[in-house]
Design a protein around this motif. Sequence first.
Motif, PDB file in Angstrom:
ATOM      1  N   ASP A 166       5.986   1.357   2.373  1.00  0.00           N
ATOM      2  CA  ASP A 166       6.016   2.406   3.391  1.00  0.00           C
ATOM      3  C   ASP A 166       4.688   3.165   3.445  1.00  0.00           C
ATOM      4  O   ASP A 166       4.149   3.446   4.518  1.00  0.00           O
ATOM      5  N   LEU A 167       4.150   3.496   2.260  1.00  0.00           N
ATOM      6  CA  LEU A 167       2.896   4.244   2.198  1.00  0.00           C
ATOM      7  C   LEU A 167       1.704   3.409   2.676  1.00  0.00           C
ATOM      8  O   LEU A 167       0.709   3.959   3.163  1.00  0.00           O
ATOM      9  N   ALA A 168       1.819   2.083   2.546  1.00  0.00           N
ATOM     10  CA  ALA A 168       0.722   1.209   2.972  1.00  0.00           C
ATOM     11  C   ALA A 168       0.474   1.293   4.472  1.00  0.00           C
ATOM     12  O   ALA A 168      -0.621   0.966   4.949  1.00  0.00           O
ATOM     13  N   MET A 169       1.460   1.762   5.213  1.00  0.00           N
ATOM     14  CA  MET A 169       1.318   1.875   6.663  1.00  0.00           C
ATOM     15  C   MET A 169       0.676   3.195   7.080  1.00  0.00           C
ATOM     16  O   MET A 169       0.431   3.418   8.270  1.00  0.00           O
ATOM     17  N   VAL A 170       0.419   4.069   6.105  1.00  0.00           N
ATOM     18  CA  VAL A 170      -0.166   5.381   6.407  1.00  0.00           C
ATOM     19  C   VAL A 170      -1.684   5.262   6.507  1.00  0.00           C
ATOM     20  O   VAL A 170      -2.331   4.637   5.658  1.00  0.00           O
ATOM     21  N   ASP A 171      -2.259   5.857   7.533  1.00  0.00           N
ATOM     22  CA  ASP A 171      -3.719   5.808   7.719  1.00  0.00           C
ATOM     23  C   ASP A 171      -4.439   6.595   6.625  1.00  0.00           C
ATOM     24  O   ASP A 171      -3.916   7.568   6.081  1.00  0.00           O
ATOM     25  N   ASP A 172      -5.645   6.176   6.322  1.00  0.00           N
ATOM     26  CA  ASP A 172      -6.538   6.892   5.403  1.00  0.00           C
ATOM     27  C   ASP A 172      -5.951   7.047   4.008  1.00  0.00           C
ATOM     28  O   ASP A 172      -6.108   8.089   3.364  1.00  0.00           O
ATOM     29  N   MET A 173      -5.257   6.028   3.534  1.00  0.00           N
ATOM     30  CA  MET A 173      -4.711   6.082   2.186  1.00  0.00           C
ATOM     31  C   MET A 173      -4.957   4.742   1.488  1.00  0.00           C
ATOM     32  O   MET A 173      -4.597   3.678   1.999  1.00  0.00           O
ATOM     33  N   GLU A 174      -5.611   4.800   0.323  1.00  0.00           N
ATOM     34  CA  GLU A 174      -5.853   3.598  -0.480  1.00  0.00           C
ATOM     35  C   GLU A 174      -4.904   3.622  -1.672  1.00  0.00           C
ATOM     36  O   GLU A 174      -4.850   4.605  -2.421  1.00  0.00           O
ATOM     37  N   LEU A 175      -4.162   2.548  -1.857  1.00  0.00           N
ATOM     38  CA  LEU A 175      -3.145   2.472  -2.903  1.00  0.00           C
ATOM     39  C   LEU A 175      -3.597   1.479  -3.970  1.00  0.00           C
ATOM     40  O   LEU A 175      -3.886   0.317  -3.675  1.00  0.00           O
ATOM     41  N   ARG A 176      -3.651   1.945  -5.219  1.00  0.00           N
ATOM     42  CA  ARG A 176      -4.055   1.095  -6.339  1.00  0.00           C
ATOM     43  C   ARG A 176      -2.884   1.007  -7.312  1.00  0.00           C
ATOM     44  O   ARG A 176      -2.420   2.032  -7.838  1.00  0.00           O
ATOM     45  N   LEU A 177      -2.420  -0.223  -7.539  1.00  0.00           N
ATOM     46  CA  LEU A 177      -1.208  -0.458  -8.330  1.00  0.00           C
ATOM     47  C   LEU A 177      -1.590  -0.937  -9.720  1.00  0.00           C
ATOM     48  O   LEU A 177      -2.078  -2.064  -9.892  1.00  0.00           O
ATOM     49  N   TYR A 178      -1.351  -0.094 -10.737  1.00  0.00           N
ATOM     50  CA  TYR A 178      -1.786  -0.385 -12.104  1.00  0.00           C
ATOM     51  C   TYR A 178      -0.631  -0.977 -12.917  1.00  0.00           C
ATOM     52  O   TYR A 178       0.391  -0.329 -13.139  1.00  0.00           O
TER      53      TYR A 178
END
Length: 375
Positions: free
Chosen positions: A27-39
Amino acid sequence: MIIGFDAKRIVRNGTGLGSYGRTLVNDLAMVDDMELRLYAPDQGRIELRNQILNRQNVTFCYPRRTFTSLGKALWRSKGMVSQLQKDGVQVYHGLSGELPHGISRRGIPSVVTIHDLIFMRHPEYYNKVDVKIYTKKFYQTLREADRIVAISECTRRDICELGEIDSSRVDLIYQSCAPRFTEEPDAKKMWQVREHYELPDRYVLCVGSIEQRKNALLAVQALHYLTDDVSLVIVGRETPYADEVREYILAHRLSHRVLMLHGVPDDDLPSLYRMADAFVYPSRYEGFGIPIIEAIRMGLPVMACTGSCLEEAGGPDSLYVSPDDAEALAHALKQVLFGAPGREQRIERSRAYVRRFENTDAAQHFVELYKDLVN
């Protein structure tokens, strides 16, 4: 914003905490201007990684060298922090009730989602050593976290009471339900699932790990009070408790009416829901009970047990009984099986109730929370 996530459960857990993390991240991946890093301490299971959307703003991050099992645990509990700093992470989100040691001292704002405190409410379901470890981690996480999120009002109350903290420190953000449980399976898929698992013509469905706390035996015992044409299908990871359930089934000659399935692929679950008469969730204690939401969204009436948060998940038009009363469970089922008066109206009212758990709501709440921490 660069947001880091604890992704261990995302790449390892097929349901529960893993499903929560994958749904939220997608869901958050569809938000503009947000980089998601999964550790994550390792790559885990490829079929679970592949459930994460393949987008440019989503990256999996692993330790920069190979570790043993102990080394992976230490990296996740402490060593990861330096990597978060080097990667420029602005907010770190512990998705499964944990935060790495020292993250607050390094100046990285943090959010933690706490799903339940069952190990404190009902330690009898856990190994004594595990209870001590989980309890220590809980208190350490409360000290580290800038923001604490509970997935239900029940869990929020437990955090405040057992953690001895003020309710103003705990946000309530309901857990999302995966979008596949809003779509109607096609007829061919349902036929394939029915043939593959040799499903009975008419069945009540129970989904969840087959463990003592989740109390599947109650659903089996309810069959004594239902007509012979109604069967039970139990889907979930097996524990030693599953042998206890099987022993009861054999001793009471119910083998022809109970089907136990494990290792069921995610893609088959919507069809299993859709072809059932009703859904039963007899758990003694939960942090939320996402299978209830899945069942309602797939058009099933729900029976669950009192004592935790299940009324909060299922709403006023689901039915609730004592976790020790098989006859009451059977009576509730009779009120909602196909052909029962008011069944369809009950389902529609329940569907209206669970709209409050739509996917985008949770994502938007977290976006606002992250922004508060960065600004």
